[in-house]
Design a protein around this motif. Structure first.
Motif, mmCIF file in Angstrom:
data_model
loop_
_atom_site.group_PDB
_atom_site.id
_atom_site.type_symbol
_atom_site.label_atom_id
_atom_site.label_comp_id
_atom_site.label_asym_id
_atom_site.label_seq_id
_atom_site.Cartn_x
_atom_site.Cartn_y
_atom_site.Cartn_z
ATOM 1 N N CYS A 107 1.065 8.029 31.727
ATOM 2 C CA CYS A 107 1.065 8.032 30.356
ATOM 3 C C CYS A 107 2.381 8.726 30.120
ATOM 4 C CB CYS A 107 -0.248 8.265 29.732
ATOM 5 S SG CYS A 107 -0.890 9.743 30.091
ATOM 6 N N LEU A 108 2.952 8.361 28.952
ATOM 7 C CA LEU A 108 3.954 9.485 28.731
ATOM 8 C C LEU A 108 4.253 9.716 26.983
ATOM 9 C CD1 LEU A 108 6.354 7.136 27.504
ATOM 10 C CD2 LEU A 108 6.259 6.462 29.447
ATOM 11 N N THR A 109 5.230 10.226 26.594
ATOM 12 C CA THR A 109 5.651 10.429 25.312
ATOM 13 C C THR A 109 7.134 9.889 25.323
ATOM 14 O OG1 THR A 109 5.903 11.687 23.395
ATOM 15 C CG2 THR A 109 6.045 12.901 25.505
ATOM 16 N N PRO A 110 7.543 9.273 24.258
ATOM 17 C CA PRO A 110 9.026 8.881 24.233
ATOM 18 C C PRO A 110 9.591 9.870 23.573
ATOM 19 C CG PRO A 110 7.671 7.651 22.384
ATOM 20 C CD PRO A 110 6.506 8.503 23.241
ATOM 21 N N GLY A 111 8.969 10.969 22.960
ATOM 22 C CA GLY A 111 9.464 11.915 22.236
ATOM 23 C C GLY A 111 9.254 11.655 20.621
ATOM 24 N N TYR A 112 10.087 12.443 19.853
ATOM 25 C CA TYR A 112 9.973 12.051 18.217
ATOM 26 C C TYR A 112 11.185 11.302 17.933
ATOM 27 C CZ TYR A 112 9.245 13.471 13.552
ATOM 28 O OH TYR A 112 9.030 13.505 12.097
ATOM 29 N N VAL A 113 10.925 9.873 17.988
ATOM 30 C CA VAL A 113 11.879 8.938 17.891
ATOM 31 C C VAL A 113 12.054 8.412 16.296
ATOM 32 C CG1 VAL A 113 12.577 6.583 18.321
ATOM 33 C CG2 VAL A 113 11.427 8.188 19.979
ATOM 34 N N LYS A 114 13.421 8.408 15.822
ATOM 35 C CA LYS A 114 13.720 7.797 14.483
ATOM 36 C C LYS A 114 13.258 6.315 14.559
ATOM 37 C CE LYS A 114 17.798 10.792 14.239
ATOM 38 N NZ LYS A 114 19.253 10.894 14.440
ATOM 39 N N SER A 115 12.221 6.188 13.715
ATOM 40 C CA SER A 115 11.496 4.641 13.576
ATOM 41 C C SER A 115 10.836 4.482 12.540
ATOM 42 C CB SER A 115 10.651 4.666 14.988
ATOM 43 O OG SER A 115 9.561 5.499 14.646
ATOM 44 N N ASP A 116 10.361 3.546 12.218
ATOM 45 C CA ASP A 116 9.623 3.296 10.849
ATOM 46 C C ASP A 116 8.335 4.192 11.111
ATOM 47 O OD1 ASP A 116 11.359 1.264 10.055
ATOM 48 O OD2 ASP A 116 10.182 -0.369 10.851
ATOM 49 N N MET A 117 7.879 4.340 12.042
ATOM 50 C CA MET A 117 6.356 5.145 12.383
ATOM 51 C C MET A 117 6.841 6.655 11.752
ATOM 52 S SD MET A 117 3.973 5.604 15.278
ATOM 53 C CE MET A 117 2.499 6.762 15.698
ATOM 54 N N SER A 118 8.081 6.956 12.018
ATOM 55 C CA SER A 118 8.248 8.532 11.746
ATOM 56 C C SER A 118 8.936 8.502 10.365
ATOM 57 C CB SER A 118 9.085 9.270 12.885
ATOM 58 O OG SER A 118 10.432 8.385 13.121
ATOM 59 N N MET A 119 9.293 7.502 9.815
ATOM 60 C CA MET A 119 10.024 7.468 8.665
ATOM 61 C C MET A 119 11.520 7.690 8.842
ATOM 62 S SD MET A 119 7.308 8.364 5.548
ATOM 63 C CE MET A 119 7.400 9.930 5.676
ATOM 64 N N HIS A 120 11.861 7.428 10.016
ATOM 65 C CA HIS A 120 13.172 7.665 10.478
ATOM 66 C C HIS A 120 13.529 9.087 10.409
ATOM 67 C CE1 HIS A 120 13.873 3.375 11.095
ATOM 68 N NE2 HIS A 120 13.174 3.249 10.126
ATOM 69 N N MET A 121 12.605 10.046 10.649
ATOM 70 C CA MET A 121 12.792 11.345 10.517
ATOM 71 C C MET A 121 12.686 11.963 12.021
ATOM 72 S SD MET A 121 10.859 12.636 7.184
ATOM 73 C CE MET A 121 9.355 12.316 7.506
ATOM 74 N N GLY A 122 12.611 11.097 12.987
ATOM 75 C CA GLY A 122 12.546 11.427 14.337
ATOM 76 C C GLY A 122 13.966 12.399 14.667
ATOM 77 N N VAL A 123 13.978 12.812 16.058
ATOM 78 C CA VAL A 123 15.184 13.654 16.365
ATOM 79 C C VAL A 123 16.208 12.701 17.517
ATOM 80 C CG1 VAL A 123 14.539 15.784 15.723
ATOM 81 C CG2 VAL A 123 14.126 15.034 18.128
ATOM 82 N N LEU A 124 15.322 11.844 18.021
ATOM 83 C CA LEU A 124 15.882 10.728 19.142
ATOM 84 C C LEU A 124 16.042 9.481 18.569
ATOM 85 C CD1 LEU A 124 13.175 11.631 21.918
ATOM 86 C CD2 LEU A 124 15.461 12.671 21.512
ATOM 87 N N THR A 125 17.257 9.034 18.972
ATOM 88 C CA THR A 125 17.560 7.526 18.597
ATOM 89 C C THR A 125 16.589 6.574 19.459
ATOM 90 O OG1 THR A 125 19.004 7.164 20.509
ATOM 91 C CG2 THR A 125 19.986 8.055 18.567
ATOM 92 N N PRO A 126 16.319 5.300 18.988
ATOM 93 C CA PRO A 126 15.497 4.333 19.573
ATOM 94 C C PRO A 126 15.992 4.371 21.344
ATOM 95 C CG PRO A 126 15.878 3.593 17.368
ATOM 96 C CD PRO A 126 16.742 4.811 17.715
#
Length: 158
Positions: A107-126
């Protein structure tokens, strides 16, 4: 403010660094159980079974319904069910890896991604977020199994 204005305000005022995002993951995932007993239950890969994992999830739901999650050491604050479900999924990964040792089950984490789920507040691009799942998917046949991967490689479950 309307919804769009609130989202924009949050984007502008909630920026965080990669290190802050990593610390948030450590706090909200790794540190989310207040009970050492629960941490040990989810982390005891040698003795944890599918049946016991289901019992733990049923126990969480009973405690949730009775408003006893804090008293019994479950994660509190927002999204407690999400946190327990993610921890259970990670534990289940290790159960499956043990059950099927010839397969590579991780299992893994992709990290905090800028996506709809994070309301595009993540620090990583998709694209940056996709790099970790791709790395894990391309592990060699003799690579690790039953492991948890963050962006730096194999990481501790706890």
């Amino acid at each position: 403010m309307d919804v769009d204005q609130r989202v924009q305000w949050m984007k502008e005022n909630s920026k965080e660094t990669y290190e802050e995002a990593k610390e948030c993951m450590r706090t909200n995932y790794y540190g989310n159980f207040n009970s050492e007993e629960l941490k040990n239950e989810f982390n005891d890969v040698d003795n944890l079974t599918e049946k016991r994992l289901e019992e733990l999830l049923d126990s969480f739901l009973e405690d949730f319904k009775a408003n006893l999650i804090e008293a019994h050491g479950w994660p509190t604050g927002g999204s407690s069910a999400y946190k327990v479900a993610k921890a259970a999924l990670n534990a289940y990964t290790r159960i499956l890896a043990k059950k099927y040792p010839r397969m590579r089950i991780n299992c893994l984490t992709p990290g905090y991604v800028k996506s709809d789920m994070s309301m595009h507040m993540g620090v990583l691009t998709p694209e940056e977020g996709a790099s970790n799942p791709v790395k894990v998917a391309l592990l060699p046949d003799d690579g690790p199994t039953g492991a948890y991967f963050d962006r730096d490689g194999v990481a501790s479950f706890v």
